[in-house]
Write an enzyme that holds these catalytic residues in place. Structure first.
Site, PDB file in Angstrom:
ATOM      1  N   ASP A   1      -3.291   4.336   2.819  1.00 31.43           N
ATOM      2  CA  ASP A   1      -3.614   4.667   4.211  1.00 31.43           C
ATOM      3  C   ASP A   1      -3.300   6.131   4.473  1.00 31.43           C
ATOM      4  O   ASP A   1      -2.192   6.592   4.190  1.00 31.43           O
ATOM      5  CB  ASP A   1      -2.771   3.819   5.187  1.00 31.43           C
ATOM      6  CG  ASP A   1      -3.260   2.388   5.301  1.00 31.43           C
ATOM      7  OD1 ASP A   1      -4.444   2.138   4.970  1.00 31.43           O
ATOM      8  OD2 ASP A   1      -2.463   1.532   5.722  1.00 31.43           O
TER       9      ASP A   1
ATOM     10  N   ASP B   1       0.853  -1.187   0.000  1.00 30.83           N
ATOM     11  CA  ASP B   1       0.000   0.000   0.000  1.00 30.83           C
ATOM     12  C   ASP B   1       0.889   1.237   0.000  1.00 30.83           C
ATOM     13  O   ASP B   1       2.115   1.114  -0.062  1.00 30.83           O
ATOM     14  CB  ASP B   1      -0.924  -0.003   1.231  1.00 30.83           C
ATOM     15  CG  ASP B   1      -0.165   0.181   2.547  1.00 30.83           C
ATOM     16  OD1 ASP B   1       1.086   0.254   2.529  1.00 30.83           O
ATOM     17  OD2 ASP B   1      -0.819   0.262   3.595  1.00 30.83           O
TER      18      ASP B   1
ATOM     19  N   ASP C   1       1.406   4.740   2.371  1.00 38.26           N
ATOM     20  CA  ASP C   1       1.016   5.316   3.663  1.00 38.26           C
ATOM     21  C   ASP C   1       1.384   6.794   3.750  1.00 38.26           C
ATOM     22  O   ASP C   1       2.516   7.166   3.422  1.00 38.26           O
ATOM     23  CB  ASP C   1       1.745   4.574   4.799  1.00 38.26           C
ATOM     24  CG  ASP C   1       1.543   3.069   4.749  1.00 38.26           C
ATOM     25  OD1 ASP C   1       0.457   2.621   5.138  1.00 38.26           O
ATOM     26  OD2 ASP C   1       2.474   2.356   4.299  1.00 38.26           O
TER      27      ASP C   1
HETATM   28  N1  CTP Z   1       0.579   0.738  11.469  1.00 42.31           N
HETATM   29  C1  CTP Z   1      -0.030   1.117  12.626  1.00 42.31           C
HETATM   30  N2  CTP Z   1      -1.344   0.793  12.855  1.00 42.31           N
HETATM   31  C2  CTP Z   1      -2.030   0.083  11.928  1.00 42.31           C
HETATM   32  C3  CTP Z   1      -1.420  -0.310  10.741  1.00 42.31           C
HETATM   33  C4  CTP Z   1      -0.094   0.038  10.534  1.00 42.31           C
HETATM   34  O1  CTP Z   1       0.589   1.776  13.453  1.00 42.31           O
HETATM   35  N3  CTP Z   1      -3.298  -0.244  12.178  1.00 42.31           N
HETATM   36  C5  CTP Z   1       1.983   1.105  11.236  1.00 42.31           C
HETATM   37  C6  CTP Z   1       2.886  -0.117  11.249  1.00 42.31           C
HETATM   38  O2  CTP Z   1       3.405  -0.354  12.525  1.00 42.31           O
HETATM   39  C7  CTP Z   1       3.958   0.272  10.287  1.00 42.31           C
HETATM   40  C8  CTP Z   1       3.321   1.324   9.375  1.00 42.31           C
HETATM   41  O3  CTP Z   1       2.085   1.667   9.969  1.00 42.31           O
HETATM   42  O4  CTP Z   1       4.984   0.904  11.000  1.00 42.31           O
HETATM   43  C9  CTP Z   1       3.136   0.831   7.981  1.00 42.31           C
HETATM   44  O5  CTP Z   1       2.364  -0.345   7.966  1.00 42.31           O
HETATM   45  P1  CTP Z   1       2.097  -1.175   6.661  1.00 42.31           P
HETATM   46  O6  CTP Z   1       1.606  -0.310   5.576  1.00 42.31           O
HETATM   47  O7  CTP Z   1       1.225  -2.314   7.048  1.00 42.31           O
HETATM   48  O8  CTP Z   1       3.520  -1.821   6.342  1.00 42.31           O
HETATM   49  P2  CTP Z   1       4.757  -1.276   5.512  1.00 42.31           P
HETATM   50  O9  CTP Z   1       5.922  -1.337   6.410  1.00 42.31           O
HETATM   51  O10 CTP Z   1       4.453   0.037   4.882  1.00 42.31           O
HETATM   52  O11 CTP Z   1       4.958  -2.397   4.412  1.00 42.31           O
HETATM   53  P3  CTP Z   1       4.141  -2.576   3.050  1.00 42.31           P
HETATM   54  O12 CTP Z   1       5.098  -2.223   1.983  1.00 42.31           O
HETATM   55  O13 CTP Z   1       3.765  -4.014   3.036  1.00 42.31           O
HETATM   56  O14 CTP Z   1       2.955  -1.686   3.077  1.00 42.31           O
HETATM   57 MN    MN Z   2       2.669   0.321   3.810  1.00 43.00          MN
HETATM   58 MN    MN Z   3      -0.420   0.715   5.596  1.00 44.93          MN
END
Ligand code: CTP
Ligand code: MN
Ligand code: MN
Ligand code: MN
Length: 385
Positions: A309, A204, A206
Site C-alpha cells: 500500500d 502487506d 504500507d
Molecule cells: N488504513 C486506513 N485506510 C484503509 C486501510 C488501512 O486508514 N483503507 C490504516 C489502518 O487503520 C491501519 C493502517 O492503515 O492503521 C495499516 O492497515 P493494514 O495494512 O490493514 O494493517 P496492519 O496494521 O499494517 O497489519 P498487517 O500486518 O495485517 O498489514
Molecule cells: Mn499493513
Molecule cells: Mn495496508
C-alpha cells in the site's frame, strides 16, 4: 502463597489509546479466541459485537502478566458479559465451546477463505457463501464474474496469504525508496502499518510518502507507479486520486473513516533467489518482465507476489497521516472515539478539528497530536491494541 505477597493493583484506562499495548503479551490464549468471535461478528456485519470482543481482547493484551483466575479481572474496563463468559470457560476448561464450534463451522471457514481473496469484502463473500461457494477454487470452477482486483487475488492467492517477512519488507522499502527518489528528489518515505509497530510479519507492506515543499507531492502517485511498472515490478495496481479538497463532508470526517489521500493498492513482483536451499529475497534484477519463469527457476531465481500500500500526503498533513496509517486499527478507532467523546474534537488522517474553538489544530509530529488530545504519548511499538 506467602502471606506478605500482595498483587499490586493494575490501573487500566478504558480507551486503548490511553494504554501501552506491546506486540508480545501474556494472554494470547485468551485474546486469540476472543478475536475469533470478533472476526465472526464482522462476517455477519455485526460491528458493535465485533468491537466489544476486540476491546476485551485489547485490555488483556495490555496486562503485565497472564490471567489465572476470574477475580483478577474485576477492576478491568471493557470486559462485557459475553467476553467474561468466554474467558471463564477457557480458564476452567482450557477452551471455549462457542469459539471452538465457530472455528469449525462451515460458514466461518468459508468466509475466512473467501475474504482472504484480495479485493473481496464481507458482502461479496457472504453472497457467494449463500450461493454455495466455499473456497477460491469454487470461484474458478463456477466461473464467477470477478473484477480486476479479485482476478489478481485469485491468481496470487497462496502468495498473498503467505505472511510478508520483515526482511521482505526491507527489500520492498529499498525499491519504493528508489522509485520515489527517481521521480521526486527530496521526497520523504516512511514505513507505516504493522511493520512500524514492530511486527515481524504482515499481510502487506504500507508506505507513506510526502515532500517538505507543500504541493510538490501533487499527482506524484502515477509517476511512482509508472516507474515501478517500467521495471516490471508490478503485478497489479489501482491508484485513487486525492479527493480531500473536493470532499463536502468536512475534512475531519470522511465517510466510514476512509481517508482521501492519493493512494495505490498494489501487488509487487518480488524477486527471490534460492541460495543453499534457503530462500533469500533480493531487489529485483529489473529485467524480470523479459525473463522467462522457467529460465528464472533454472538460474535459481524466482518471484513471489506481495501486497503493498502506497499513500501520498501533503507535508502539512503528514503527522496526521503517519498517526492514521500506523495503526493498529483498534488503536485508531479508539483515538477517534477519545477525540470525539472526551475532547469534542474530530480526528482523521488529515486533520484535527476542535469543535469548541471551531478551528483546526496544526501538528508537525505525532507527539503534538497526542498533546492536543490530552493524551500521554504512546510510541508505535506500544500501539498494538
Ligand atoms: N488504513 C486506513 N485506510 C484503509 C486501510 C488501512 O486508514 N483503507 C490504516 C489502518 O487503520 C491501519 C493502517 O492503515 O492503521 C495499516 O492497515 P493494514 O495494512 O490493514 O494493517 P496492519 O496494521 O499494517 O497489519 P498487517 O500486518 O495485517 O498489514
Ligand atoms: Mn499493513
Ligand atoms: Mn495496508
Ligand atoms: Mn510484559
Amino acid at each position: 502463597p506467602k502471606p506478605c505477597e500482595v498483587t499490586p493493583a493494575i490501573i487500566m484506562k478504558s480507551y486503548a489509546c490511553q494504554r501501552r499495548t506491546p506486540l508480545k503479551h501474556h494472554n494470547s490464549f485468551l485474546t486469540e479466541p476472543l478475536e475469533i468471535l470478533a472476526e465472526n461478528a464482522e462476517f455477519s456485519e455485526n460491528e458493535g459485537r465485533s468491537l466489544a470482543f476486540r476491546r476485551s481482547a485489547a485490555v488483556l493484551k495490555a496486562l503485565p502478566r497472564a490471567v489465572r483466575a476470574m477475580d483478577e479481572l474485576k477492576d478491568l474496563p471493557c470486559l462485557g458479559e459475553h467476553s467474561l463468559r468466554v474467558i471463564k470457560e477457557i480458564l476452567e476448561d482450557g477452551a471455549s465451546s462457542e469459539v471452538e464450534s465457530t472455528r469449525q463451522s462451515e460458514q466461518f471457514q468459508a468466509m475466512k477463505a473467501l475474504t482472504g481473496v484480495f479485493g473481496v469484502g464481507v458482502r461479496t463473500a457472504d453472497r457467494w457463501f449463500r450461493e454455495g461457494l466455499r473456497s477460491p477454487l469454487d470461484l474458478i470452477h463456477t466461473g464467477q464474474k470477478l473484477n480486476h482486483a479479485q482476478q489478481a487475488g485469485v491468481q496470487h492467492y497462496n502468495d498473498l496469504n503467505t505472511p510478508v517477512t520483515k526482511k521482505e519488507a526491507t527489500v520492498i522499502s529499498d525499491i519504493v525508496e528508489r522509485a520515489v527518489k527517481a521521480v521526486l528528489p527530496g521526497a520523504i518515505i516512511i514505513l507505516t502499518g504493522g511493520f512500524r509497530r514492530g511486527k515481524e510479519v504482515g499481510h502487506d507492506v504500507d508506505f507513506l510518502i510526502t515532500h517538505p515543499e507543500e504541493g510538490a507531492e501533487e499527482r506524484l502517485m502515477p509517476k511512482i507507479v509508472n516507474w515501478l511498472d517500467e521495471q516490471g515490478l508490478l503485478l497489479y495496481q489501482k491508484t485513487t486520486r486525492n479527493s480531500y479538497l473536493e470532499s463536502k463532508e468536512g475534512p475531519a470526517r470522511p465517510p466510514s473513516n476512509m481517508d482521501r489521500f492519493e493512494r495505490c493498492f498494489s501487488i509487487f513482483k518480488l524477486e527471490q533467489t534460492k541460495v543453499n536451499s534457503d530462500t533469500q529475497v533480493e531487489a529485483s534484477s529489473y529485467n524480470s518482465s523479459t525473463t522467462d519463469r522457467t529460465e528464472e527457476y533454472h538460474s535459481g531465481s524466482t518471484w513471489r507476489a506481495v501486497r503493498v500500500d502506497l499513500v501520498v500526503s501533503p507535508y502539512s498533513q503528514f503527522a496526521f497521516a503517519t498517526l492514521g496509517w500506523t495503526g493498529s486499527k483498534l488503536f485508531e478507532r479508539e483515538l477517534r472515539r477519545w477525540a470525539g467523546q472526551e475532547k469534542g474534537m474530530s480526528l482523521s488522517s488529515h486533520a484535527l478539528y476542535d469543535s469548541k474553538q471551531q478551528r483546526y489544530l496544526q501538528a508537525n509530529s505525532e507527539e503534538e497530536i497526542f498533546t492536543h488530545l490530552g493524551l500521554e504519548y504512546i510510541p508505535p511499538s506500544e500501539r498494538n491494541a
